[in-house]
Design a protein around this motif. Structure first.
Motif, PDB file in Angstrom:
ATOM      1  N   GLU A   1      53.829  11.400  47.505  1.00 22.52           N
ATOM      2  CA  GLU A   1      53.293  11.012  48.799  1.00 22.52           C
ATOM      3  C   GLU A   1      53.759  10.091  49.788  1.00 22.52           C
ATOM      4  O   GLU A   1      53.839  10.318  50.998  1.00 22.52           O
ATOM      5  CB  GLU A   1      51.620  10.627  48.346  1.00 22.52           C
ATOM      6  CG  GLU A   1      50.767  11.758  47.650  1.00 22.52           C
ATOM      7  CD  GLU A   1      49.405  11.158  47.729  1.00 22.52           C
ATOM      8  OE1 GLU A   1      49.259  10.224  47.941  1.00 22.52           O
ATOM      9  OE2 GLU A   1      48.612  12.086  47.264  1.00 22.52           O
ATOM     10  N   GLN A   2      54.497   9.160  49.201  1.00 22.13           N
ATOM     11  CA  GLN A   2      54.879   7.985  49.993  1.00 22.13           C
ATOM     12  C   GLN A   2      56.010   8.584  50.734  1.00 22.13           C
ATOM     13  O   GLN A   2      56.266   8.199  51.741  1.00 22.13           O
ATOM     14  CB  GLN A   2      55.264   6.833  49.117  1.00 22.13           C
ATOM     15  CG  GLN A   2      55.773   5.628  49.898  1.00 22.13           C
ATOM     16  CD  GLN A   2      54.602   4.769  50.550  1.00 22.13           C
ATOM     17  OE1 GLN A   2      53.303   4.733  50.257  1.00 22.13           O
ATOM     18  NE2 GLN A   2      55.089   4.085  51.567  1.00 22.13           N
TER      19      GLN A   2
ATOM     20  N   SER B   1      46.992  10.272  50.677  1.00 23.50           N
ATOM     21  CA  SER B   1      47.752  10.813  51.852  1.00 23.50           C
ATOM     22  C   SER B   1      46.947  11.628  52.614  1.00 23.50           C
ATOM     23  O   SER B   1      47.139  11.608  53.795  1.00 23.50           O
ATOM     24  CB  SER B   1      49.103  11.366  51.402  1.00 23.50           C
ATOM     25  OG  SER B   1      48.640  12.539  50.618  1.00 23.50           O
TER      26      SER B   1
ATOM     27  N   THR C   1      50.803   2.260  54.806  1.00 21.89           N
ATOM     28  CA  THR C   1      50.946   1.673  53.284  1.00 21.89           C
ATOM     29  C   THR C   1      49.526   0.677  52.880  1.00 21.89           C
ATOM     30  O   THR C   1      49.258   1.007  51.698  1.00 21.89           O
ATOM     31  CB  THR C   1      52.264   1.034  52.972  1.00 21.89           C
ATOM     32  OG1 THR C   1      53.449   1.695  53.118  1.00 21.89           O
ATOM     33  CG2 THR C   1      52.410   0.565  51.452  1.00 21.89           C
TER      34      THR C   1
ATOM     35  N   MET D   1      46.849   3.064  52.100  1.00 21.69           N
ATOM     36  CA  MET D   1      46.972   3.714  50.736  1.00 21.69           C
ATOM     37  C   MET D   1      46.730   2.830  49.747  1.00 21.69           C
ATOM     38  O   MET D   1      46.131   3.240  48.611  1.00 21.69           O
ATOM     39  CB  MET D   1      48.364   4.600  51.032  1.00 21.69           C
ATOM     40  CG  MET D   1      48.576   5.699  51.955  1.00 21.69           C
ATOM     41  SD  MET D   1      50.151   6.126  51.996  1.00 21.69           S
ATOM     42  CE  MET D   1      50.073   7.308  50.582  1.00 21.69           C
TER      43      MET D   1
END
Length: 331
Positions: free
Chosen positions: A316-317, A239, A230, A233
């Motif tokens: 994406e997460q 991603s 994370t 990102m």
């Protein structure tokens, strides 16, 4: 004058050489009065010819030989014992130390090398008649202090935490550290370099986080792995970058595992993988902790996640979280 400059701190060694090179007269004559050789491209006769040449319209001539003393490292064991044994270890260069006793005062001869052992036969022969300057690097755990000192030399105000992050990400690679410090100085434009500046601009920091994320996955620490990913990102990496970096590491691990099974020496593994230093050591550490089957599954799940993100409306997460959870349970 003979100078022996060697050590793993190649940045400081290069700066010491630059100081000597300034003796080669004014700028417009410097190229005429400076000669550089690589060890593999020179003979004793060529070196003698360069050393005993008179400088042209200058007080000094500078002759630099790179890597010569290092060529005797593998034969250092033969350097002990009788005088004949020591001379045999030096091969065609056996007469060089005696010849250099009559080096002209107008010649500055510098031997530039990396790390050398104390029983290197050429080092032992030349040291008594030379100015010897060794530039060692501290152990990996003490590199943060070296980085702080280097930043001070460059006039950079570096916060201690930023130094620790650089040390953790880059390891004992002085040229790369020096390069990143100079980039950070430009990026911060005179203000203090903070930890977040390092994490935002230094590619090796992101790579180090990938290493740590892979470690966390194998250890079953999904929360740590997700936190590291994370962070990458949040710094602006999509991603696709995460998956690419993870896939790259898995491929390196698979290739390393194959070479180790075939008995390939560590230095050849590093050459084949194009890795060295901290990155190579970390990759080999991870290889020992993962089976071939798990790495193959890891790679398969990366491909599936990439396909999912490209073909389905999945955040994406969420896709990354599902990937990490699956790999953590399978590790």
């Amino acid at each position: 004058m003979i100078h022996l400059i060697y050590g793993e701190d190649v940045v400081s060694a290069d700066e010491a050489l630059a100081e000597i090179a300034r003796d080669a007269g004014p700028d417009d004559l410097r190229d005429i009065n400076r000669t550089s050789f690589l060890a593999e491209e020179i003979t004793p006769q060529q070196l003698a010819a360069a050393v005993f040449t008179i400088p042209f319209m200058a007080d000094h001539r500078v002759v630099v030989v790179r890597g010569l003393l290092s060529t005797f490292e593998r034969r250092s064991g033969a350097a002990s014992g009788t005088r004949n044994n020591r001379n045999n270890a030096l091969g065609p260069w056996a007469e060089l130390p005696d010849e250099l006793r009559s080096i002209p005062p107008t010649t500055n001869l510098t031997f530039l090398d990396g790390a050398l052992s104390r029983n290197n036969p050429m080092l032992r022969k030349l040291a008594p008649q030379s100015e010897v300057r060794e530039f060692p690097l501290p152990r990996e755990r003490d590199m943060s202090g070296w980085i702080m000192s280097r930043a001070k030399t460059l006039g950079i105000d570096l916060e201690p935490r930023a130094s620790a992050t650089l040390a953790e990400a880059i390891g004992r690679q002085p040229r790369l550290i020096d390069s990143e410090l100079r980039k950070l100085a430009l990026y911060t434009d005179g203000r203090s370099v903070q930890d977040e500046d390092v994490r935002r601009t230094v590619a090796n920091v992101r790579e180090a986080n990938i290493f740590q994320a892979v470690d966390a996955v194998v250890d079953g620490r999904a929360d740590v792995a997700l936190s590291l990913i994370t962070r990458i990102m949040d710094d602006g990496s999509p991603s696709a970058y995460i998956l690419t970096m993870l896939a790259r590491q898995v491929r390196l691990l698979l290739m390393a595992k194959d070479m180790i099974a075939r008995g390939v020496p560590k230095e050849d593994i590093g050459r084949n993988l194009r890795l060295s230093g901290w990155v190579l050591n970390k990759t080999l550490q991870q290889e020992r902790r993962m089976s071939h089957e798990y790495l193959a599954y890891f790679h398969e799940r990366l491909i599936e996640t990439d396909l999912t993100l490209k073909t389905k409306p999945v955040p994406e997460q969420l896709a990354i979280e599902m990937l990490v959870a699956d790999l953590t349970l399978s590790g």
